[in-house]
Design a protein around this motif. Structure first.
Motif, PDB file in Angstrom:
ATOM      1  N   GLY A 137       0.783  -1.224   0.000  1.00 24.30           N
ATOM      2  CA  GLY A 137       0.000   0.000   0.000  1.00 24.30           C
ATOM      3  C   GLY A 137       0.821   1.283   0.000  1.00 24.30           C
ATOM      4  O   GLY A 137       0.281   2.370   0.193  1.00 24.30           O
ATOM      5  N   PHE A 138       2.127   1.165  -0.233  1.00 24.20           N
ATOM      6  CA  PHE A 138       2.995   2.341  -0.275  1.00 24.20           C
ATOM      7  C   PHE A 138       3.725   2.398  -1.608  1.00 24.20           C
ATOM      8  O   PHE A 138       4.086   1.377  -2.186  1.00 24.20           O
ATOM      9  N   SER A 139       3.930   3.605  -2.088  1.00 22.94           N
ATOM     10  CA  SER A 139       4.672   3.859  -3.312  1.00 22.94           C
ATOM     11  C   SER A 139       5.997   4.514  -2.948  1.00 22.94           C
ATOM     12  O   SER A 139       6.035   5.459  -2.154  1.00 22.94           O
ATOM     13  N   PHE A 140       7.077   4.018  -3.532  1.00 18.41           N
ATOM     14  CA  PHE A 140       8.414   4.571  -3.301  1.00 18.41           C
ATOM     15  C   PHE A 140       8.983   5.038  -4.634  1.00 18.41           C
ATOM     16  O   PHE A 140       8.811   4.374  -5.657  1.00 18.41           O
TER      17      PHE A 140
ATOM     18  N   ARG B 292       5.006   7.521  -0.237  1.00 20.71           N
ATOM     19  CA  ARG B 292       3.664   8.009   0.075  1.00 20.71           C
ATOM     20  C   ARG B 292       2.710   6.831   0.068  1.00 20.71           C
ATOM     21  O   ARG B 292       2.960   5.828  -0.613  1.00 20.71           O
ATOM     22  N   PRO B 293       1.612   6.937   0.806  1.00 16.23           N
ATOM     23  CA  PRO B 293       0.588   5.895   0.735  1.00 16.23           C
ATOM     24  C   PRO B 293      -0.059   5.910  -0.653  1.00 16.23           C
ATOM     25  O   PRO B 293      -0.348   6.979  -1.190  1.00 16.23           O
TER      26      PRO B 293
ATOM     27  N   ASN C 265      -4.578  10.602  -0.837  1.00 14.96           N
ATOM     28  CA  ASN C 265      -4.126  11.753  -1.613  1.00 14.96           C
ATOM     29  C   ASN C 265      -3.218  12.610  -0.731  1.00 14.96           C
ATOM     30  O   ASN C 265      -3.644  13.619  -0.178  1.00 14.96           O
ATOM     31  N   ARG C 266      -1.967  12.162  -0.581  1.00 16.44           N
ATOM     32  CA  ARG C 266      -0.998  12.874   0.255  1.00 16.44           C
ATOM     33  C   ARG C 266       0.279  13.121  -0.543  1.00 16.44           C
ATOM     34  O   ARG C 266       0.585  12.386  -1.481  1.00 16.44           O
TER      35      ARG C 266
END
Length: 84
Positions: free
Chosen positions: A22-25, A48-49, A53-54
């Motif tokens: 569930g995280f994008s790097f 970011r998750p 929307n962060r």
């Protein structure tokens, strides 16, 4: 995590990304001048998750001297993020 190079129409732009739990790097290579992204020279890692929307958060220690160091920092960050 397995990072993949992002193909960009911008010449000399170096970006890699990976997703897990569930995280994008994202890791980008930055230089002070020339084509591509500008900033302190080195490999800048952020996360970011995926489902929120962060904005992205820089991984501590960025910029790193090598892509391998940045990948290891992302793996360590993921470990902290998924630990209850």
């Amino acid at each position: 995590m397995q990072f993949s190079r992002v193909i960009s129409p911008v010449e000399n732009m170096q970006i890699w990304n990976a997703n897990s739990n569930g995280f994008s790097f994202v890791i980008s290579y930055e230089t002070r001048a020339g084509p591509g992204l500008h900033g302190r020279p080195g490999f800048v890692a952020s996360w970011r998750p995926i489902y929120e929307n962060r904005c992205a958060i820089k991984v501590g220690g960025s910029p790193f001297g090598t892509l391998i160091e940045a990948e290891r920092a992302c793996d360590a960050m993921l470990g902290l993020l998924v630990t209850p």
